[in-house]
Enzyme design. Structure first.
Site, PDB file in Angstrom:
ATOM      1  N   ARG A  55     -32.680   6.539  38.089  1.00 26.74           N
ATOM      2  CA  ARG A  55     -32.920   6.694  36.304  1.00 26.74           C
ATOM      3  C   ARG A  55     -31.638   7.245  35.914  1.00 26.74           C
ATOM      4  O   ARG A  55     -31.639   7.685  34.713  1.00 26.74           O
ATOM      5  CB  ARG A  55     -34.147   7.488  35.922  1.00 26.74           C
ATOM      6  CG  ARG A  55     -35.610   6.885  36.399  1.00 26.74           C
ATOM      7  CD  ARG A  55     -36.550   7.442  35.704  1.00 26.74           C
ATOM      8  NE  ARG A  55     -37.899   6.880  36.145  1.00 26.74           N
ATOM      9  CZ  ARG A  55     -38.675   7.426  37.206  1.00 26.74           C
ATOM     10  NH1 ARG A  55     -38.149   8.833  37.907  1.00 26.74           N
ATOM     11  NH2 ARG A  55     -39.650   6.841  37.788  1.00 26.74           N
ATOM     12  N   LYS A  95     -21.585  -0.720  27.109  1.00 28.09           N
ATOM     13  CA  LYS A  95     -22.349  -1.738  27.498  1.00 28.09           C
ATOM     14  C   LYS A  95     -22.488  -2.169  28.873  1.00 28.09           C
ATOM     15  O   LYS A  95     -21.519  -2.523  29.469  1.00 28.09           O
ATOM     16  CB  LYS A  95     -21.917  -2.877  26.488  1.00 28.09           C
ATOM     17  CG  LYS A  95     -22.616  -2.863  24.958  1.00 28.09           C
ATOM     18  CD  LYS A  95     -22.148  -4.358  24.496  1.00 28.09           C
ATOM     19  CE  LYS A  95     -22.709  -4.250  22.998  1.00 28.09           C
ATOM     20  NZ  LYS A  95     -22.311  -5.663  22.455  1.00 28.09           N
ATOM     21  N   GLU A 113      -9.217 -10.887  23.695  1.00 24.65           N
ATOM     22  CA  GLU A 113      -9.992  -9.852  23.318  1.00 24.65           C
ATOM     23  C   GLU A 113      -9.197  -8.924  22.167  1.00 24.65           C
ATOM     24  O   GLU A 113      -9.308  -8.314  21.219  1.00 24.65           O
ATOM     25  CB  GLU A 113     -10.618  -8.638  24.136  1.00 24.65           C
ATOM     26  CG  GLU A 113     -11.716  -9.415  25.029  1.00 24.65           C
ATOM     27  CD  GLU A 113     -13.267 -10.009  24.496  1.00 24.65           C
ATOM     28  OE1 GLU A 113     -13.338  -9.634  23.229  1.00 24.65           O
ATOM     29  OE2 GLU A 113     -14.112 -10.335  25.029  1.00 24.65           O
ATOM     30  N   LYS A 172     -11.901  -0.171  19.554  1.00 19.98           N
ATOM     31  CA  LYS A 172     -13.008  -0.166  20.233  1.00 19.98           C
ATOM     32  C   LYS A 172     -13.549   1.201  19.886  1.00 19.98           C
ATOM     33  O   LYS A 172     -14.908   1.179  19.628  1.00 19.98           O
ATOM     34  CB  LYS A 172     -12.865  -0.625  21.581  1.00 19.98           C
ATOM     35  CG  LYS A 172     -14.304  -0.653  22.520  1.00 19.98           C
ATOM     36  CD  LYS A 172     -14.950  -1.964  22.579  1.00 19.98           C
ATOM     37  CE  LYS A 172     -16.249  -2.103  23.194  1.00 19.98           C
ATOM     38  NZ  LYS A 172     -16.514  -3.094  24.227  1.00 19.98           N
ATOM     39  N   GLU A 229     -25.209  -0.646  18.525  1.00 13.80           N
ATOM     40  CA  GLU A 229     -25.130  -2.024  17.663  1.00 13.80           C
ATOM     41  C   GLU A 229     -26.107  -2.296  16.736  1.00 13.80           C
ATOM     42  O   GLU A 229     -26.943  -3.330  16.984  1.00 13.80           O
ATOM     43  CB  GLU A 229     -25.029  -3.304  18.958  1.00 13.80           C
ATOM     44  CG  GLU A 229     -24.574  -4.394  18.309  1.00 13.80           C
ATOM     45  CD  GLU A 229     -24.042  -5.496  19.266  1.00 13.80           C
ATOM     46  OE1 GLU A 229     -23.165  -5.135  20.103  1.00 13.80           O
ATOM     47  OE2 GLU A 229     -24.474  -6.748  19.243  1.00 13.80           O
ATOM     48  N   ARG A 274     -20.920  -2.602  15.148  1.00 10.91           N
ATOM     49  CA  ARG A 274     -20.421  -2.881  16.583  1.00 10.91           C
ATOM     50  C   ARG A 274     -20.517  -4.288  17.058  1.00 10.91           C
ATOM     51  O   ARG A 274     -19.827  -5.066  17.721  1.00 10.91           O
ATOM     52  CB  ARG A 274     -20.989  -2.010  17.823  1.00 10.91           C
ATOM     53  CG  ARG A 274     -20.901  -2.497  19.146  1.00 10.91           C
ATOM     54  CD  ARG A 274     -21.445  -1.399  19.936  1.00 10.91           C
ATOM     55  NE  ARG A 274     -20.773  -1.744  21.245  1.00 10.91           N
ATOM     56  CZ  ARG A 274     -20.785  -0.792  22.381  1.00 10.91           C
ATOM     57  NH1 ARG A 274     -21.524   0.318  22.283  1.00 10.91           N
ATOM     58  NH2 ARG A 274     -20.204  -1.286  23.481  1.00 10.91           N
ATOM     59  N   ASN A 290     -18.051  -8.893  18.585  1.00  7.38           N
ATOM     60  CA  ASN A 290     -18.456 -10.064  19.121  1.00  7.38           C
ATOM     61  C   ASN A 290     -18.098 -11.317  18.675  1.00  7.38           C
ATOM     62  O   ASN A 290     -18.507 -12.541  18.494  1.00  7.38           O
ATOM     63  CB  ASN A 290     -19.908 -10.147  19.388  1.00  7.38           C
ATOM     64  CG  ASN A 290     -20.551  -9.476  20.580  1.00  7.38           C
ATOM     65  OD1 ASN A 290     -20.000  -9.264  21.554  1.00  7.38           O
ATOM     66  ND2 ASN A 290     -21.414  -8.563  20.207  1.00  7.38           N
ATOM     67  N   HIS A 300     -17.755 -14.806  20.312  1.00  9.15           N
ATOM     68  CA  HIS A 300     -18.751 -14.560  21.545  1.00  9.15           C
ATOM     69  C   HIS A 300     -19.876 -15.291  21.721  1.00  9.15           C
ATOM     70  O   HIS A 300     -20.559 -15.702  22.786  1.00  9.15           O
ATOM     71  CB  HIS A 300     -19.060 -13.082  21.823  1.00  9.15           C
ATOM     72  CG  HIS A 300     -17.861 -12.151  22.227  1.00  9.15           C
ATOM     73  ND1 HIS A 300     -16.634 -12.299  21.547  1.00  9.15           N
ATOM     74  CD2 HIS A 300     -17.738 -11.331  23.590  1.00  9.15           C
ATOM     75  CE1 HIS A 300     -15.813 -11.444  22.279  1.00  9.15           C
ATOM     76  NE2 HIS A 300     -16.463 -10.899  23.425  1.00  9.15           N
ATOM     77  N   HIS A 306     -20.187 -17.321  24.617  1.00  7.51           N
ATOM     78  CA  HIS A 306     -21.365 -17.401  25.772  1.00  7.51           C
ATOM     79  C   HIS A 306     -22.065 -18.502  26.182  1.00  7.51           C
ATOM     80  O   HIS A 306     -22.456 -19.005  27.105  1.00  7.51           O
ATOM     81  CB  HIS A 306     -22.336 -16.182  25.043  1.00  7.51           C
ATOM     82  CG  HIS A 306     -21.877 -14.803  25.047  1.00  7.51           C
ATOM     83  ND1 HIS A 306     -22.730 -13.947  24.820  1.00  7.51           N
ATOM     84  CD2 HIS A 306     -20.755 -14.183  25.947  1.00  7.51           C
ATOM     85  CE1 HIS A 306     -22.274 -12.579  25.043  1.00  7.51           C
ATOM     86  NE2 HIS A 306     -20.813 -12.829  25.631  1.00  7.51           N
ATOM     87  N   HIS A 327     -14.204 -15.436  30.798  1.00  8.96           N
ATOM     88  CA  HIS A 327     -14.927 -14.884  29.468  1.00  8.96           C
ATOM     89  C   HIS A 327     -13.835 -15.138  28.497  1.00  8.96           C
ATOM     90  O   HIS A 327     -14.181 -15.659  27.435  1.00  8.96           O
ATOM     91  CB  HIS A 327     -15.298 -13.620  29.715  1.00  8.96           C
ATOM     92  CG  HIS A 327     -15.816 -12.702  28.578  1.00  8.96           C
ATOM     93  ND1 HIS A 327     -17.093 -13.411  27.783  1.00  8.96           N
ATOM     94  CD2 HIS A 327     -15.501 -11.701  27.829  1.00  8.96           C
ATOM     95  CE1 HIS A 327     -17.270 -12.464  26.952  1.00  8.96           C
ATOM     96  NE2 HIS A 327     -16.383 -11.515  26.611  1.00  8.96           N
TER      97      HIS A 327
END
Lengths: 439, 439
Positions: free
Chosen positions: B196, B218, B260, B302, B312, B316, B320, B323, B327, B340
């Protein structure tokens, strides 16, 4: 049911005349692997910390004594105080017939109910109805997992993700755990990890889940080498305990849950333990008022501990009395062979035996623990298959190991007092293991 | 290297004369699916929020201009401000030769380095040395995963848990991610879920990871139906960027990371975009000072965004840009086929095309975006295999879908301005998809 509700009110009123001690002391002796916990107000031992004075779990009785029989009984609410992650635990009979308790905590228009093959035929329709009645904007999907601790693994967890993703769930959705501790732990971890976190609600249907696992945000799955090794701390929006769901619970499951109820008494609530000693026949006979009282008082204890120590830096670990031995049994005999509470019961006997060997408790307490567990129809020794090496092997990967040192929860002093410590004579542990294992 | 360090200092000093605009505005128009973001100080449009006035990411230059060549260069430090989860990003040449940067952030005596088959032969020994030199109490294990986005899945993640559990790691341990974005995301998620949550450190070795994925917490893995659908927000103890690791980076990986870098300019830092237009040849030629400056300024952007909106809820999401289309390309062609950043580059062109169709940006900006991506040797269109239906199918499970509505990051206004919105003409999206797909 009305009679039960009345009894419940009475027992609560009686209870309110002798409130549960809310303060606990939390001291850090020289050895920082050693924490001592006590439920009594004992000034001579108390060490001042900011935590002591904080009231962290609050209960409210919403039942109006003048309520007529034709009106629904309002639930007892126990609040888990965790700042902006606080949430209520609703406890009462027939709560699944009252849609607003659930609906007020649903976020978004999509709900995924995670349940298992045993519980789904009994309560899934009822839960879907409670989620959607008068609420046509909400649509509900469900995923029905196989039942049992042996399925609390990554492969089964992936079925929850598959369902949510195939159903095109987005971040504004709610996962609902409907079932026992395994379902709650898995659904909670799935909610924590799906899209990096979505809302979830716990509807526990076993005593075990109602008094322990649904409260406090511990979620996760097992690894073949140990229990609950992969997971997250992730709090639900609410916990809804409809005590009527216990009507369908097998006797063995009922007893398993009582192991955790007994634990609260032993580690921090002597008065509750004494109540259990007197009321075990009523609990086993499923007297609704006795069960409701045991659930409420267990949730109050759990909520208070979790509020004080959410991430288990010390105090919260005490909730694991008997669990280190118990997890070894569960892993050793194979997940699903012994119920969690059965393993915890045998583990509690072993922890108590070790506490006695260390000279930390009286022989009379050893006897009382054995007696109450026997009365609850729980095992008081591990299965014969368990060896000393099996115990040691699993205990070595316990989450309470720190820098190679195994810390245990042991009783120390009068009933209601325990320590979480790595500072004990290794011989006592060895002697306990040898006393309970043939090899 | 000494010359590079000097150039770097100079460029930073120049930079300090024209500071990066730190305020951004964040307004909620009537349509709450629509957020507008702007890097300019524009009082007529600014909406007052508590967030505006907060300085959330701070950089410090530790380099003393009087430093002689024989002394190691001190790193630049960018701080990510997240209350008690704040952490530093160290950026500099040769940092892996300076054990104290790593060692000060290691918790416990056990370290698990998670890396891949490409990076391990290059840097694993160096990292183990940095972790253990003068520090005999620490022992290091490593797990070497296959290299590539196609392995960012649950089966591969389980190898990390297996290694940690078989090695009997406890909660007082540290996971170290050594590699690119895939390693960082997987190691971070493993650290979040193991027992955990245990501590972890990011050592990114690609431009992509250094400018983006290692910063901000993330973490996660892919699902066969979509990218990063299972994971956690989980912050590292520190990010250590040794720019020397880029010496071994393939050209294609270098270009991928630049996608990026270009993104930061487009969404919030017009000045940085203009610097990139002028310095792209230096970046592609791996001029150390140009790369170090681009990494630092990207991390500053960032860190500021993450500090303002860790989970987010709005701002935030603007990180993206490109993206959602990207994606879809990555999922559509199969993970690992396109890097990517390559997919993000093509996706950025599509987002810019759509912004232009909506009348939100000038044609000149469309051209500038196309030009800089071509100069960076990045694709400016999706692969021919992609169809409109493939895009729509993957975009439907994007994390930015809310109650069924796909929200996109689009440019609006002068360069450096963007919106995160579901309030756009569906025809523009359809037209963009048709313009870039043969069917």
């Amino acid at each position: 049911m009305a009679s039960a509700a009345t009894n419940f009110s009475l027992s609560l009123r009686n209870k309110q005349q002798t409130p549960i001690p809310k303060s606990s002391f939390f001291s850090f002796p020289n050895n920082n692997n050693h924490f001592r916990f006590n439920s009594n107000n004992c000034p001579s031992l108390s060490v001042s910390t900011a935590r002591n004075s904080r009231m962290c779990a609050t209960s409210s009785r919403l039942t109006d004594p003048s309520t007529t029989k034709s009106q629904p009984t309002l639930p007892t609410t126990v609040q888990v105080d965790l700042g902006n992650r606080s949430y209520p635990i609703y406890i009462g009979s027939g709560l699944l017939n009252e849609p607003h308790y659930l609906q007020r905590h649903v976020h978004g228009k999509r709900v995924l109910v995670v349940t298992n093959k045993t519980v789904a035929p009994l309560y899934l329709d009822k839960v879907v109805d409670a989620l959607t009645r008068g609420n046509p904007n909400v649509s509900v999907e469900s995923v029905i997992l196989p039942d049992g601790e042996q399925y609390k693994d990554m492969d089964t967890l992936m079925k929850v993700f598959d369902k949510a993703i195939e159903s095109r769930f987005d971040r504004r959705c709610t996962f609902v755990a409907l079932g026992g501790g395994v379902i709650g732990d898995m659904c909670g971890f799935a909610a924590a990890a799906f899209l990096r976190g979505v809302n979830f609600i716990q509807i526990p249907t076993t005593v075990m889940a109602q008094v322990d696992s649904s409260v406090g945000g511990k979620t996760g799955i097992n690894h073949r080498l140990g229990k609950n090794l992969i997971g997250a701390f992730y709090q639900p929006q609410c916990v809804l305990i409809d005590t009527d769901t216990l009507n369908t619970l097998p006797d063995r499951e009922l007893a398993s849950g009582l192991a955790e109820v007994i634990k609260y008494g032993l580690i921090r609530d002597a008065e509750f333990f004494e109540w259990q000693e007197k009321n075990m026949p009523a609990l086993l006979a499923r007297d609704p008022s006795a069960l409701a009282y045991a659930i409420k008082r267990s949730c109050e204890n759990k909520a208070e501990v979790v509020s004080l120590d959410e991430k288990e830096s010390g105090l919260r670990a005490t909730l694991n009395l008997g669990h280190t031995f118990g997890h070894a049994i569960e892993t050793g005999v194979g997940y699903g062979q012994w119920l969690h509470g059965e393993a915890v019961a045998a583990g509690t006997v072993m922890a108590v035996d070790m506490s006695y060997r260390l000279g930390w408790i009286d022989e009379s307490l050893v006897k009382r623990v054995g007696d109450i567990l026997k009365h609850a129809k729980l095992p008081t020794a591990p299965p014969e298959i368990m060896t000393v090496d099996m115990f040691k092997s699993v205990m070595a990967v316990d989450k309470k190991v720190a820098d190679g040192l195994l810390r245990l929860i042991l009783l120390k002093g009068p009933i209601g007092n325990c320590v979480f410590t790595g500072d004990y004579d290794r011989k006592a542990l060895d002697d306990t293991l040898r006393a309970f294992c043939k090899s």
